[in-house]
Design a protein around this motif. Structure first.
Motif, PDB file in Angstrom:
ATOM      1  N   GLN A   6       9.017   1.220   5.425  1.00 51.25           N
ATOM      2  CA  GLN A   6       8.863   0.929   6.846  1.00 51.25           C
ATOM      3  C   GLN A   6       7.523   1.456   7.346  1.00 51.25           C
ATOM      4  OE1 GLN A   6      11.370  -0.905   8.483  1.00 51.25           O
ATOM      5  NE2 GLN A   6      12.054  -1.024   6.343  1.00 51.25           N
ATOM      6  N   ASP A   7       6.989   0.796   8.364  1.00 47.70           N
ATOM      7  CA  ASP A   7       5.722   1.232   8.948  1.00 47.70           C
ATOM      8  C   ASP A   7       5.866   2.662   9.470  1.00 47.70           C
ATOM      9  OD1 ASP A   7       3.029   0.772   9.771  1.00 47.70           O
ATOM     10  OD2 ASP A   7       3.738   0.622  11.840  1.00 47.70           O
TER      11      ASP A   7
ATOM     12  N   GLY B 224       0.907  -9.733   7.743  1.00 45.47           N
ATOM     13  CA  GLY B 224       2.171  -9.056   7.469  1.00 45.47           C
ATOM     14  C   GLY B 224       1.982  -7.717   6.792  1.00 45.47           C
ATOM     15  N   LEU B 225       1.055  -6.905   7.298  1.00 46.99           N
ATOM     16  CA  LEU B 225       0.738  -5.621   6.689  1.00 46.99           C
ATOM     17  C   LEU B 225       1.290  -4.460   7.514  1.00 46.99           C
ATOM     18  CD1 LEU B 225      -3.006  -6.256   5.776  1.00 46.99           C
ATOM     19  CD2 LEU B 225      -1.020  -6.520   4.288  1.00 46.99           C
ATOM     20  N   ILE B 226       1.631  -3.366   6.838  1.00 47.09           N
ATOM     21  CA  ILE B 226       2.030  -2.127   7.488  1.00 47.09           C
ATOM     22  C   ILE B 226       1.368  -0.967   6.743  1.00 47.09           C
ATOM     23  CG2 ILE B 226       4.253  -3.014   8.313  1.00 47.09           C
ATOM     24  CD1 ILE B 226       5.588  -1.503   5.973  1.00 47.09           C
ATOM     25  N   SER B 227       1.496   0.232   7.285  1.00 46.58           N
ATOM     26  CA  SER B 227       0.955   1.412   6.615  1.00 46.58           C
ATOM     27  C   SER B 227       2.048   2.446   6.398  1.00 46.58           C
ATOM     28  CB  SER B 227      -0.160   2.053   7.452  1.00 46.58           C
ATOM     29  OG  SER B 227      -1.289   1.213   7.523  1.00 46.58           O
ATOM     30  N   TYR B 228       2.073   3.025   5.202  1.00 52.07           N
ATOM     31  CA  TYR B 228       2.862   4.241   5.015  1.00 52.07           C
ATOM     32  C   TYR B 228       1.881   5.386   4.825  1.00 52.07           C
ATOM     33  CZ  TYR B 228       2.304   4.376  -0.150  1.00 52.07           C
ATOM     34  OH  TYR B 228       1.809   4.464  -1.423  1.00 52.07           O
TER      35      TYR B 228
ATOM     36  N   LYS C 275       4.625  -5.994   4.396  1.00 48.97           N
ATOM     37  CA  LYS C 275       5.992  -5.802   4.866  1.00 48.97           C
ATOM     38  C   LYS C 275       6.948  -6.275   3.784  1.00 48.97           C
ATOM     39  CE  LYS C 275       5.222  -6.419   9.826  1.00 48.97           C
ATOM     40  NZ  LYS C 275       5.422  -7.313  10.991  1.00 48.97           N
ATOM     41  N   GLY C 276       8.038  -5.525   3.595  1.00 51.27           N
ATOM     42  CA  GLY C 276       9.018  -5.904   2.579  1.00 51.27           C
ATOM     43  C   GLY C 276       8.780  -5.264   1.225  1.00 51.27           C
ATOM     44  N   THR C 277       7.692  -4.500   1.087  1.00 52.06           N
ATOM     45  CA  THR C 277       7.408  -3.837  -0.188  1.00 52.06           C
ATOM     46  C   THR C 277       8.440  -2.742  -0.454  1.00 52.06           C
ATOM     47  OG1 THR C 277       5.030  -4.242   0.021  1.00 52.06           O
ATOM     48  CG2 THR C 277       5.703  -2.485  -1.487  1.00 52.06           C
ATOM     49  N   LYS C 278       8.955  -2.710  -1.684  1.00 47.79           N
ATOM     50  CA  LYS C 278       9.927  -1.679  -2.051  1.00 47.79           C
ATOM     51  C   LYS C 278       9.200  -0.414  -2.521  1.00 47.79           C
ATOM     52  CE  LYS C 278      13.713  -4.855  -3.092  1.00 47.79           C
ATOM     53  NZ  LYS C 278      14.689  -5.336  -4.097  1.00 47.79           N
ATOM     54  N   ALA C 279       9.948   0.699  -2.524  1.00 45.00           N
ATOM     55  CA  ALA C 279       9.361   2.010  -2.791  1.00 45.00           C
ATOM     56  C   ALA C 279       8.566   2.083  -4.101  1.00 45.00           C
ATOM     57  CB  ALA C 279      10.450   3.073  -2.751  1.00 45.00           C
TER      58      ALA C 279
END
Length: 364
Positions: free
Chosen positions: A353-354, A279-283, A298-302
């Protein structure tokens, strides 16, 4: 992300590790060639980051990274110390997910530790060693919780849960197949169960089967069926092909893969499966000093995402200035995106978001 590569001896695990990481782990046709865990760190390919580099021409370019740990071949009895098993099992406890390499190719010149090719038996052998090792951990956890319950009756549900989980493991079933609530997972937070880790099965095929015969290969179908039954990821791979393309230039590699009818390399597929499974994404952060990718859940807040850069960013978070990668590319520059109102100001509740490109504002 840290992935541990496991499997029986002589299944092609170290060959695949070498090919994926170019780390030069020794590979030979006998068990326990890999004694210390070999570690290889690779960059996570990201076309978005490449395009940002072209746009900003930064002083520093930092892609996300993936760490592979090649763990020596496990054998039956590893949980009791067979083949230096306890040492190898300890190495697995440190990874985020397991890449279980399963031999699906026939080759009389490469010895199989059990004398024949049988993916179901091989998977069960590894799984049971992980499960047996977990039983010991749960027994110790259960004993401590029972003692603590004498002075704190609120621990009764935890004891009941641990007893049920212990029975499940003693039946030879992995912890990941035991349905747990968030509260129950919290009980296990400090107990690194091996059989609870997510699994990606890498079915290692011969070059002939991989290029012409994947779906009719009975060994691969067995692995796929097992993976589907437990909700794990699975994909076919040919360690020999990966070894052939490891030292090629990007252009030659793309040409070779195209000739084989493949869209991407095994490394890229493992990375994709790993990100999806965990459940990983990249910013992304972008500017002339540095273009960089940051890996988050995913789901991490700013504010928590800002904390990945520095704890001060999270403590003093004011806002995040965010533009999507696609919007930035369509506009051609950050100034043009701002003029069109596509750079948003987001607060503490914003869920990342990714592909978000972000500038964090903070004050400490």
């Amino acid at each position: 992300m840290k992935l541990g590569m496991v499997g029986l001896p002589n299944v092609g695990k170290s060959t695949l590790f070498n090919a994926l990481t170019n780390a030069g782990a020794e590979s030979a046709n006998y068990p326990f060639c890999t004694i210390e865990p070999n570690v290889g760190i690779v960059s996570v390919p990201d076309e978005r980051l490449e395009k940002l580099r072209d746009m900003y021409d930064p002083v520093k370019f930092t892609p996300a990274t993936l760490e592979f740990v090649d763990i020596a071949g496990l054998v039956r009895g590893a949980s009791k110390g067979e083949g230096l098993g306890n040492k190898f099992l300890a190495n697995i406890r440190e990874v985020d997910a397991i890449v279980h390499v399963v031999r699906c190719f026939e080759d009389d010149n490469i010895v199989h530790v059990d004398g024949s090719i049988d993916p179901k038996r091989d998977i069960e052998t590894i799984d049971l060693e992980l499960v047996f090792s977990d039983v010991e951990l749960i027994e110790r956890k259960l004993d401590r919780t029972k003692k603590a319950m004498k002075g704190d009756r609120s621990l009764a549900p935890a004891v009941e849960f641990l007893e049920k989980l212990k029975a499940h493991l003693e039946d030879g079933k992995p912890a990941r197949s035991f349905d747990m609530t968030e509260d129950e997972l919290e009980i296990l937070k400090e107990t690194p169960l091996l059989s609870l880790k997510p699994v990606i099965y890498a079915a290692n095929l011969s070059e002939a089967d991989f290029t012409n015969n994947i779906d009719s290969n009975e060994n691969y179908k067995t692995v796929r069926s097992i993976a589907e039954s437990e909700g794990s990821a699975v994909f076919p791979i040919c360690a020999q092909i990966e070894a052939e393309i490891a030292d090629m230039s990007d252009e030659d590699k793309a040409m070779f893969l195209d000739e084989l009818g493949l869209e991407t390399s095994g490394l890229n597929r493992i990375i994709k499966e790993g990100y999806s499974l965990l459940g990983l994404i990249s910013y992304l952060t972008a500017g002339q000093p540095e273009v960089r990718a940051w890996t988050i859940k995913k789901g991490t807040k700013a504010p928590q995402a800002a904390g990945k850069i520095h704890s001060d960013f999270e403590k003093g978070f004011i806002r995040a200035e965010v533009v999507s990668f696609d919007d930035l590319m369509a506009c051609g520059s950050m100034n043009a995106a701002k003029e069109k109102g596509l750079v948003r100001s987001e607060g503490k509740e914003y869920v990342m978001q990714d592909g978000d490109i972000v500038l964090f504002r903070f004050n400490v």
